[in-house]
Structure formats: structure tokens, C-alpha cells
Enzyme design. Structure first.
Site, PDB file in Angstrom:
ATOM      1  N   CYS A   1       8.654  -2.227  19.957  1.00 33.55           N
ATOM      2  CA  CYS A   1       8.151  -3.666  19.828  1.00 33.55           C
ATOM      3  C   CYS A   1       9.265  -4.527  19.983  1.00 33.55           C
ATOM      4  O   CYS A   1       9.101  -5.816  19.954  1.00 33.55           O
ATOM      5  CB  CYS A   1       8.048  -4.135  18.006  1.00 33.55           C
ATOM      6  SG  CYS A   1       6.243  -3.199  17.570  1.00 33.55           S
TER       7      CYS A   1
ATOM      8  N   TYR B   1       9.501  -8.145  13.406  1.00 34.77           N
ATOM      9  CA  TYR B   1       9.902  -6.725  13.395  1.00 34.77           C
ATOM     10  C   TYR B   1      10.690  -6.438  14.569  1.00 34.77           C
ATOM     11  O   TYR B   1      11.483  -5.567  14.428  1.00 34.77           O
ATOM     12  CB  TYR B   1       8.538  -6.206  13.255  1.00 34.77           C
ATOM     13  CG  TYR B   1       8.771  -4.652  13.543  1.00 34.77           C
ATOM     14  CD1 TYR B   1       9.096  -3.846  12.419  1.00 34.77           C
ATOM     15  CD2 TYR B   1       8.315  -3.667  14.490  1.00 34.77           C
ATOM     16  CE1 TYR B   1       9.421  -2.307  12.514  1.00 34.77           C
ATOM     17  CE2 TYR B   1       8.269  -2.523  14.616  1.00 34.77           C
ATOM     18  CZ  TYR B   1       8.758  -1.792  13.664  1.00 34.77           C
ATOM     19  OH  TYR B   1       8.929  -0.401  13.598  1.00 34.77           O
TER      20      TYR B   1
ATOM     21  N   ASN C   1       4.565   4.348  19.220  1.00 32.79           N
ATOM     22  CA  ASN C   1       3.518   4.773  18.204  1.00 32.79           C
ATOM     23  C   ASN C   1       3.539   6.219  18.232  1.00 32.79           C
ATOM     24  O   ASN C   1       2.836   7.046  18.910  1.00 32.79           O
ATOM     25  CB  ASN C   1       2.298   4.378  19.232  1.00 32.79           C
ATOM     26  CG  ASN C   1       2.104   2.861  19.221  1.00 32.79           C
ATOM     27  OD1 ASN C   1       2.211   1.993  18.276  1.00 32.79           O
ATOM     28  ND2 ASN C   1       1.690   2.262  20.297  1.00 32.79           N
TER      29      ASN C   1
ATOM     30  N   GLN D   1      -6.812  -3.497  25.066  1.00 32.58           N
ATOM     31  CA  GLN D   1      -5.240  -3.545  25.128  1.00 32.58           C
ATOM     32  C   GLN D   1      -5.001  -2.161  25.043  1.00 32.58           C
ATOM     33  O   GLN D   1      -5.682  -1.188  24.604  1.00 32.58           O
ATOM     34  CB  GLN D   1      -4.662  -4.165  23.662  1.00 32.58           C
ATOM     35  CG  GLN D   1      -5.160  -3.728  22.435  1.00 32.58           C
ATOM     36  CD  GLN D   1      -6.604  -4.173  21.965  1.00 32.58           C
ATOM     37  OE1 GLN D   1      -7.558  -4.568  22.532  1.00 32.58           O
ATOM     38  NE2 GLN D   1      -6.775  -4.152  20.649  1.00 32.58           N
ATOM     39  N   THR D   2      -4.167  -1.938  25.964  1.00 32.66           N
ATOM     40  CA  THR D   2      -3.596  -0.263  26.109  1.00 32.66           C
ATOM     41  C   THR D   2      -2.438  -0.119  25.410  1.00 32.66           C
ATOM     42  O   THR D   2      -1.387  -1.042  24.875  1.00 32.66           O
ATOM     43  CB  THR D   2      -3.224  -0.265  27.716  1.00 32.66           C
ATOM     44  OG1 THR D   2      -2.444  -1.067  27.979  1.00 32.66           O
ATOM     45  CG2 THR D   2      -4.488  -0.381  28.563  1.00 32.66           C
TER      46      THR D   2
HETATM   47  P1  NAD Z   1       7.320   4.909   7.142  1.00 28.81           P
HETATM   48  O1  NAD Z   1       6.864   3.479   6.642  1.00 28.81           O
HETATM   49  O2  NAD Z   1       6.360   5.933   6.767  1.00 28.81           O
HETATM   50  O3  NAD Z   1       8.701   5.098   6.544  1.00 28.81           O
HETATM   51  C1  NAD Z   1       9.640   4.289   6.337  1.00 28.81           C
HETATM   52  C2  NAD Z   1      10.310   4.715   5.024  1.00 28.81           C
HETATM   53  O4  NAD Z   1      11.518   3.679   4.495  1.00 28.81           O
HETATM   54  C3  NAD Z   1       9.421   4.482   4.142  1.00 28.81           C
HETATM   55  O5  NAD Z   1       9.120   5.738   3.174  1.00 28.81           O
HETATM   56  C4  NAD Z   1       9.777   3.329   2.857  1.00 28.81           C
HETATM   57  O6  NAD Z   1       9.651   3.781   1.467  1.00 28.81           O
HETATM   58  C5  NAD Z   1      11.360   3.586   2.886  1.00 28.81           C
HETATM   59  N1  NAD Z   1      11.744   2.413   2.724  1.00 28.81           N
HETATM   60  C6  NAD Z   1      11.412   1.090   3.117  1.00 28.81           C
HETATM   61  N2  NAD Z   1      12.196   0.178   2.564  1.00 28.81           N
HETATM   62  C7  NAD Z   1      13.237   1.034   1.827  1.00 28.81           C
HETATM   63  C8  NAD Z   1      14.458   0.583   1.103  1.00 28.81           C
HETATM   64  N3  NAD Z   1      14.879  -0.821   0.768  1.00 28.81           N
HETATM   65  N4  NAD Z   1      15.294   1.489   0.445  1.00 28.81           N
HETATM   66  C9  NAD Z   1      14.678   2.916   0.691  1.00 28.81           C
HETATM   67  N5  NAD Z   1      13.971   3.326   1.522  1.00 28.81           N
HETATM   68  C10 NAD Z   1      12.899   2.181   2.038  1.00 28.81           C
HETATM   69  O7  NAD Z   1       7.477   4.561   8.888  1.00 28.81           O
HETATM   70  P2  NAD Z   1       7.666   5.796   9.718  1.00 28.81           P
HETATM   71  O8  NAD Z   1       6.410   5.846  10.453  1.00 28.81           O
HETATM   72  O9  NAD Z   1       7.895   7.277   9.391  1.00 28.81           O
HETATM   73  O10 NAD Z   1       8.832   5.149  10.589  1.00 28.81           O
HETATM   74  C11 NAD Z   1      10.196   5.486  10.574  1.00 28.81           C
HETATM   75  C12 NAD Z   1      11.018   4.628  11.364  1.00 28.81           C
HETATM   76  O11 NAD Z   1      10.522   4.660  12.876  1.00 28.81           O
HETATM   77  C13 NAD Z   1      11.165   3.383  10.850  1.00 28.81           C
HETATM   78  O12 NAD Z   1      12.357   2.829  11.116  1.00 28.81           O
HETATM   79  C14 NAD Z   1      10.058   2.509  11.894  1.00 28.81           C
HETATM   80  O13 NAD Z   1      10.239   1.141  12.252  1.00 28.81           O
HETATM   81  C15 NAD Z   1      10.247   3.231  13.351  1.00 28.81           C
HETATM   82  N6  NAD Z   1       9.245   3.363  14.362  1.00 28.81           N
HETATM   83  C16 NAD Z   1       8.135   4.216  14.009  1.00 28.81           C
HETATM   84  C17 NAD Z   1       6.885   3.945  14.749  1.00 28.81           C
HETATM   85  C18 NAD Z   1       5.835   4.791  14.449  1.00 28.81           C
HETATM   86  O14 NAD Z   1       4.867   4.921  15.312  1.00 28.81           O
HETATM   87  N7  NAD Z   1       5.739   5.346  13.431  1.00 28.81           N
HETATM   88  C19 NAD Z   1       7.265   3.210  15.989  1.00 28.81           C
HETATM   89  C20 NAD Z   1       8.256   2.534  16.206  1.00 28.81           C
HETATM   90  C21 NAD Z   1       9.437   2.651  15.440  1.00 28.81           C
END
Ligand code: NAD
Length: 345
Positions: free
Chosen positions: A129, A158, A187, A227-228
Site C-alpha cells: 500500500c 495506512y 495481500n 480491479q486486479t
Molecule cells: P493482524 O491485524 O492480524 O495483526 C496485527 C496485530 O497487531 C493484531 O493482533 C493486533 O491486535 C496487534 N496490535 C494492534 N495494535 C496493537 C498495539 N497497540 N499493541 C499491541 N498489539 C497491537 O494483521 P496481519 O495480517 O497479521 O499483518 C501483520 C503485519 O503485516 C501488519 O503490520 C500489516 O500492516 C502487515 N501487512 C499485512 C498484509 C496482509 O495481507 N495480511 C499486507 C501488507 C502488510
């Protein structure tokens, strides 16, 4: 000596899977998350210690970063904690201030304490993103090469926060010798992740809708469906992350994603086929969407695909599993969740 790892945000989707893998490898694993427990995993499968804590609080971060007794600093820290969700959470604008404030606070605290407390390596999870919107307008030809990041122009707050935090970790590397690895996830999907409630992403949402829709019904897809995107199965994501963390040739930023690009309607159709039901796709857009949800249809950029050239070149390894295989495992798991938690009347 037993290796030690700290998984921040380990109560979430990717963190749970990374904790599980590290436990299998024999690591001592400490998880910290604001949630009191993981929604799906038994804690003994993913960690030795699960600490409920708010990483926006510097005192909490100072405490949880303390090395495990007998060690002089965590061998590996995975910084995955973030305030995030799917399109319905990130792109409506309703959560912008929280998304930026909460995630930036966490990253500021983590980078600072990791550099003070002898952490040997920190992995930071950025996101696709952060790529400029103007390179992702053509659904058939998006550009997400790492070098295309600047001049920056992400389409969401974000993405801007991710860009800031990438730079933050790299600055701690330059000024304080913090050994960092920065990856941009595209993703990631699979079982044991959010599948309902508004923070779920497209693959999980499709699986839930296909599981809930009766034979002969309609499955709603946000936007035109043209959208892809590409989607990477969680097991391949974990492997790509660990390989990246355990090499010392480069620190990123690098994409971790799949290059199998599909339209959202193709993803929907694939899910419908896996359900074995006769379901029709219904694209909802514009006014129709507004009327139903009270906000404009959030679809994000028109095209996005991972570009894996840099990862392949540096790591000599690439992801290879077809999307359909991962979607099958995911559909089976979500179908079971739907049947368990929403029994038919
Ligand atoms: P998720 O939301 O399942 O996990 C994130 C965790 O962070 C959650 O369990 C949440 O409770 C915890 N969290 C949020 N605020 C907090 C705080 N203040 N203190 C402690 N814990 C806190 O997300 P995910 O899919 O497991 O993603 C993990 C990381 O990867 C994130 O940083 C996300 O931005 C990044 N990411 C994920 C994807 C995806 O497709 N899943 C894509 C791009 C980036």
C-alpha cells in the site's frame, strides 16, 4: 544456547503463523499483543510466553524488549503489530487518524528500544500500500517494483505510515547499527486469520460469503470486480520472511508477494467454484453501495501485483504455489468457521 524471538502483533494472523514456525524450529518465543489471546491458535503452539500489552506505550515496549534470562538480546524480533484491516477499514477515511497514530507510535517505540536493548535483528512488515497510486491505475499493468516507491504517493494514510516507518527502521540502521530487514507484503491470506467483523481482507471475505450464500444465491463483490491483485499464501509468506531475515546480503525494502495477478471477479469465481455451489457474482458500486453501507465503495487502486525480481535475484528463491491451492485450504477452514459459529436456524 536456545535462540529467542519476540513476535510483536503475534496475536494476529501473520504473527500467529510466524510464532508457530519459530516454535517448531526450537526458538523460545515471546508474543506481545494488545489482544488478550489469539483468536484461533492454542498459545502453546505459537509461543512460550504470551504478554497482553499495548505497544503504543513506551514503558510497555521497554519492558517486553528485555532479553530472556541468560540471553543478551533477542536473536530475532518480528514487528508485525499495526492498526490495520481490509479495504472496508483502510480506505473509507473513517479510521485514518487511528491508523497513522497507533501504528507510528508502535514503530517509534519498537525501533528505539530494539536499538537500546541489544536486539540482533528486527524484521519490519511494510505493505504494498506504500506504492504510488499513479503507478497502479491500469489494472493490466501495475508497477510495484521496489525502485518505483519515490516520488511517493500512496493512496491511503495506512500506506503513508508504512513508508514513514520503513524509513524509521532504516534510519535506526544507519545511525544506531540496528540490524533491520524491511519487506513489503502483498495481500497475505490463509487459515487462522480474521474472516468476519469488518477487518477481513478480500480472500477471507470471499470465502465467508461463498460459505454463507445458499445454492442459487448471489455473492456481492465491491466495485466493478475488474480491479486486479495478487495474493500470497501464508506458508510461503512465512518461508520468504525467514529466508530474508536469516541472510546478511541485503536489508530491503523488498516485496514479499505472489506474481499471479487476478481480477477480483476471478478471485470470487475461484471461491465459488471451490464451494461447489451455483452462485452468481453481483458487483455493487457507486450509489448502490453508498445506499447500503453509508460510505462510498472502497476498492483501493485499480491494479496491484507483486514484482519479485529483486527478491529472486538476492535470495535465489521464489514462491511457487498457485493461488487456487491456498484458496482451497482457506475456503475449507472458513467454511468450517461459518458452520461452527453461525449454525443454520
Ligand atoms: P493482524 O491485524 O492480524 O495483526 C496485527 C496485530 O497487531 C493484531 O493482533 C493486533 O491486535 C496487534 N496490535 C494492534 N495494535 C496493537 C498495539 N497497540 N499493541 C499491541 N498489539 C497491537 O494483521 P496481519 O495480517 O497479521 O499483518 C501483520 C503485519 O503485516 C501488519 O503490520 C500489516 O500492516 C502487515 N501487512 C499485512 C498484509 C496482509 O495481507 N495480511 C499486507 C501488507 C502488510
Amino acid at each position: 544456547m536456545q535462540k529467542t524471538a519476540l513476535v510483536l502483533g503475534g496475536g494476529g494472523f501473520i504473527g500467529g503463523h510466524i510464532g508457530n514456525k519459530l516454535k517448531d524450529e526450537g526458538f523460545y518465543v515471546r508474543i506481545v499483543d494488545i489482544k488478550p489471546k489469539h483468536d484461533f491458535w492454542d498459545h502453546n503452539k505459537i509461543c512460550d510466553e504470551y504478554i497482553e500489552g499495548d505497544l503504543r506505550n513506551p514503558r510497555v515496549v521497554e519492558k517486553i524488549m528485555h532479553p530472556i534470562e541468560g540471553n543478551n538480546g533477542f536473536d530475532e524480533v518480528y514487528q508485525l503489530a499495526a492498526d490495520m484491516g481490509g479495504a472496508g477499514y483502510i480506505f473509507t477515511g473513517e479510521n485514518d487518524a487511528n491508523v497513522m497514530h497507533n501504528s507510528a507510535m508502535i514503530n517509534l517505540n519498537v525501533a528505539f528500544e530494539a536499538s537500546r536493548q541489544g536486539v540482533k535483528k528486527v524484521f519490519y512488515s511494510s505493505s504494498a500500500c506504500m506504492y504510488p497510486e499513479h503507478n497502479q491505475l491500469d489494472p493490466n499493468n501495475p508497477n510495484c517494483e521496489e525502485s518505483s516507491a519515490y516520488p511517493a504517493n500512496p493512496d491511503s494514510e495506512y500506506g503513508w505510515e508504512k513508508l514513514f516507518s520503513e524509513r524509521l527502521f532504516l534510519a535506526f540502521n544507519r545511525n544506531y547499527d540496528l540490524d533491520v530487514r524491511v519487506a513489503r507484503f502483498h495481500n497475505i491470506f490463509g487459515p487462522m486469520g480474521t474472516w468476519t467483523g469488518g477487518k477481513e481482507k478480500a480472500p477471507a471475505a470471499m470465502c465467508r460469503k461463498a460459505a454463507e450464500t445458499p445454492d442459487g444465491g448471489e455473492l456481492e463483490v465491491w466495485g466493478t470486480g475488474q480491479q486486479t491483485r495478487s495474493f500470497l499464501y501464508i506458508d510461503e509468506c512465512v518461508e520468504a520472511v525467514l529466508r530474508f531475515v536469516r541472510q546478511d546480503k541485503f536489508m530491503g525494502p523488498v516485496n514479499i508477494g505472489s506474481e499471479e495477478m487476478v481480477t477480483i471477479n476471478e478471485l470470487a469465481q475461484m471461491t465459488i467454484d471451490l464451494s461447489g455451489k451455483n452462485i452468481t457474482i453481483k458487483n455493487i458500486d457507486g450509489e448502490e453501495f453508498y445506499g447500503k453501507y453509508g460510505f462510498p465503495c472502497p476498492v483501493g487502486v485499480m491494479g496491484r501485483n507483486s514484482d519479485n525480481k529483486l527478491y529472486q535475484e538476492k535470495m535465489n528463491w521464489s514462491v511457487s504455489q498457485p493461488l487456487k491451492v491456498g484458496m482451497k485450504f482457506t475456503f475449507q477452514w472458513i467454511d468450517k468457521q461459518v458452520k461452527t459459529f453461525q449454525p443454520q436456524q
